[in-house]
Motif scaffolding. Structure first.
Motif, short mmCIF file in Angstrom:
data_model
loop_
_atom_site.label_atom_id
_atom_site.label_comp_id
_atom_site.label_asym_id
_atom_site.label_seq_id
_atom_site.Cartn_x
_atom_site.Cartn_y
_atom_site.Cartn_z
N PHE A 13 30.73 0.30 -10.88
CA PHE A 13 30.25 1.67 -10.71
C PHE A 13 28.90 1.82 -11.40
CE2 PHE A 13 29.63 5.82 -12.61
CZ PHE A 13 29.77 6.67 -11.53
N TYR A 14 27.98 2.59 -10.80
CA TYR A 14 26.71 2.87 -11.46
C TYR A 14 26.22 4.27 -11.13
CZ TYR A 14 24.38 2.04 -6.97
OH TYR A 14 23.98 2.11 -5.66
N LYS A 15 25.38 4.80 -12.03
CA LYS A 15 24.66 6.07 -11.83
C LYS A 15 23.20 5.70 -11.64
CE LYS A 15 27.43 8.63 -15.21
NZ LYS A 15 27.33 9.53 -16.37
N ASP A 16 22.54 6.36 -10.73
CA ASP A 16 21.13 6.09 -10.45
C ASP A 16 20.47 7.44 -10.18
OD1 ASP A 16 18.67 5.21 -9.53
OD2 ASP A 16 19.50 3.80 -8.09
N TRP A 17 19.71 7.94 -11.17
CA TRP A 17 19.13 9.27 -11.08
C TRP A 17 17.61 9.19 -11.12
CZ3 TRP A 17 22.11 11.45 -15.89
CH2 TRP A 17 23.49 11.52 -15.61
N GLY A 18 16.95 10.03 -10.36
CA GLY A 18 15.51 10.21 -10.45
C GLY A 18 14.71 9.16 -9.71
N SER A 19 13.42 9.19 -9.98
CA SER A 19 12.49 8.22 -9.40
C SER A 19 11.47 7.87 -10.47
CB SER A 19 11.82 8.81 -8.15
OG SER A 19 11.10 9.98 -8.50
N GLY A 20 10.61 6.95 -10.16
CA GLY A 20 9.64 6.49 -11.15
C GLY A 20 10.07 5.15 -11.71
N GLN A 21 9.46 4.78 -12.82
CA GLN A 21 9.77 3.49 -13.43
C GLN A 21 11.19 3.53 -13.99
OE1 GLN A 21 6.98 2.34 -16.42
NE2 GLN A 21 7.39 0.19 -16.07
N PRO A 22 12.02 2.52 -13.64
CA PRO A 22 13.42 2.57 -14.06
C PRO A 22 13.65 2.16 -15.51
CG PRO A 22 13.03 0.68 -12.65
CD PRO A 22 11.75 1.43 -12.71
N VAL A 23 14.62 2.82 -16.12
CA VAL A 23 15.15 2.45 -17.42
C VAL A 23 16.64 2.21 -17.21
CG1 VAL A 23 15.54 3.16 -19.82
CG2 VAL A 23 13.47 3.92 -18.62
N VAL A 24 17.11 1.01 -17.58
CA VAL A 24 18.51 0.64 -17.37
C VAL A 24 19.25 0.70 -18.69
CG1 VAL A 24 20.08 -1.19 -16.62
CG2 VAL A 24 17.90 -0.83 -15.42
N LEU A 44 15.06 11.10 -17.76
CA LEU A 44 14.94 11.71 -16.44
C LEU A 44 13.95 12.88 -16.48
CD1 LEU A 44 16.04 11.84 -13.49
CD2 LEU A 44 17.77 13.43 -14.37
N LEU A 45 14.06 13.71 -17.51
CA LEU A 45 13.17 14.86 -17.64
C LEU A 45 11.73 14.47 -17.95
CD1 LEU A 45 15.54 17.31 -19.55
CD2 LEU A 45 14.81 17.45 -17.16
N HIS A 46 11.54 13.21 -18.36
CA HIS A 46 10.19 12.70 -18.64
C HIS A 46 9.67 11.81 -17.51
CE1 HIS A 46 11.16 14.26 -22.61
NE2 HIS A 46 9.85 14.35 -22.77
N GLY A 47 10.28 11.92 -16.34
CA GLY A 47 9.75 11.28 -15.15
C GLY A 47 10.22 9.87 -14.86
N TYR A 48 11.23 9.40 -15.56
CA TYR A 48 11.74 8.05 -15.32
C TYR A 48 12.94 8.08 -14.38
CZ TYR A 48 8.92 6.42 -19.21
OH TYR A 48 7.87 6.11 -20.04
N ASP A 81 20.51 -5.54 -9.29
CA ASP A 81 19.09 -5.50 -8.93
C ASP A 81 18.88 -5.44 -7.43
OD1 ASP A 81 16.42 -7.86 -8.89
OD2 ASP A 81 16.27 -5.75 -9.38
N ARG A 82 19.76 -6.05 -6.68
CA ARG A 82 19.54 -6.09 -5.23
C ARG A 82 19.82 -4.75 -4.55
NH1 ARG A 82 20.13 -10.20 -8.07
NH2 ARG A 82 19.20 -12.17 -7.55
N PRO A 83 21.05 -4.19 -4.66
CA PRO A 83 21.28 -2.96 -3.90
C PRO A 83 20.60 -1.72 -4.47
CG PRO A 83 23.27 -3.62 -5.03
CD PRO A 83 22.26 -4.72 -5.23
N ILE A 84 20.33 -1.68 -5.78
CA ILE A 84 19.73 -0.47 -6.32
C ILE A 84 18.27 -0.66 -6.72
CG2 ILE A 84 21.91 0.54 -7.01
CD1 ILE A 84 21.35 -0.30 -9.86
N SER A 85 17.71 -1.84 -6.48
CA SER A 85 16.28 -2.10 -6.64
C SER A 85 15.72 -1.63 -7.97
CB SER A 85 15.50 -1.46 -5.50
OG SER A 85 14.14 -1.76 -5.64
N THR A 86 15.89 -2.46 -9.00
CA THR A 86 15.38 -2.10 -10.32
C THR A 86 14.16 -2.94 -10.70
OG1 THR A 86 16.92 -3.63 -11.37
CG2 THR A 86 17.61 -1.33 -11.18
N SER A 87 13.45 -3.48 -9.74
CA SER A 87 12.28 -4.27 -10.08
C SER A 87 11.29 -3.40 -10.84
CB SER A 87 11.63 -4.84 -8.82
OG SER A 87 11.23 -3.80 -7.98
N GLY A 88 10.67 -3.97 -11.84
CA GLY A 88 9.73 -3.22 -12.68
C GLY A 88 10.42 -2.44 -13.77
N THR A 89 11.65 -2.80 -14.11
CA THR A 89 12.38 -2.09 -15.15
C THR A 89 11.61 -2.13 -16.46
OG1 THR A 89 14.48 -2.64 -14.12
CG2 THR A 89 14.55 -2.02 -16.44
N GLN A 90 11.46 -0.97 -17.07
CA GLN A 90 10.71 -0.88 -18.30
C GLN A 90 11.51 -1.27 -19.52
OE1 GLN A 90 8.30 2.48 -18.95
NE2 GLN A 90 8.53 2.42 -21.13
#
Length: 113
Positions: A13-24, A44-48, A81-90
């Motif tokens: 199970f995973y949560k995936d909220w917002g857009s922008g550079q991902p933080v995992v 999330l409130l800071h654009g991530y 990484d594949r189905p939720i596309s986290t490339s560029g994770t900060q």
């Protein structure tokens, strides 16, 4: 929110909220993705984009009797990484051993900084 299925059939199970550079966010024992909600809302409130998962055997993921080791935890997260596309994770928070293992198995997913 969603699930991914690993090669051994475990649903993660995973949560995936917002857009922008991902933080995992990756929790430790005996927690779940819900334990990161306050931190996730801050970023999330800071654009991530924020992503957290329940490890196998925890929370809403499949309750398994095996695979509770850093190799499996890192493989499960690496497959995310594949189905939720986290490339560029900060950043990755939480479980240093799983993060270290993930750096060796999926080096493009994690960046120090």
């Amino acid at each position: 929110m969603g699930t991914i299925t690993t090669t051994d059939g475990t649903e993660i199970f995973y949560k995936d909220w917002g857009s922008g550079q991902p933080v995992v966010f990756s929790h430790g024992w005996p927690l779940s993705a819900d334990d990161w909600d306050t931190q996730m809302l801050f970023f999330l409130l800071h654009g991530y984009r924020v992503i957290a998962h329940d490890r196998r055997g925890h929370g809403r993921s499949t309750q398994t009797s095996d695979g509770h080791d850093m190799d499996h935890y890192a493989d499960d997260l690496g497959r995310a990484d594949r189905p939720i596309s986290t490339s560029g994770t900060q950043s990755m928070s939480g479980t240093p051993p799983a993060a270290a293992k993930l750096c060796t198995t999926s080096p493009g997913m994690v960046r120090a900084g």
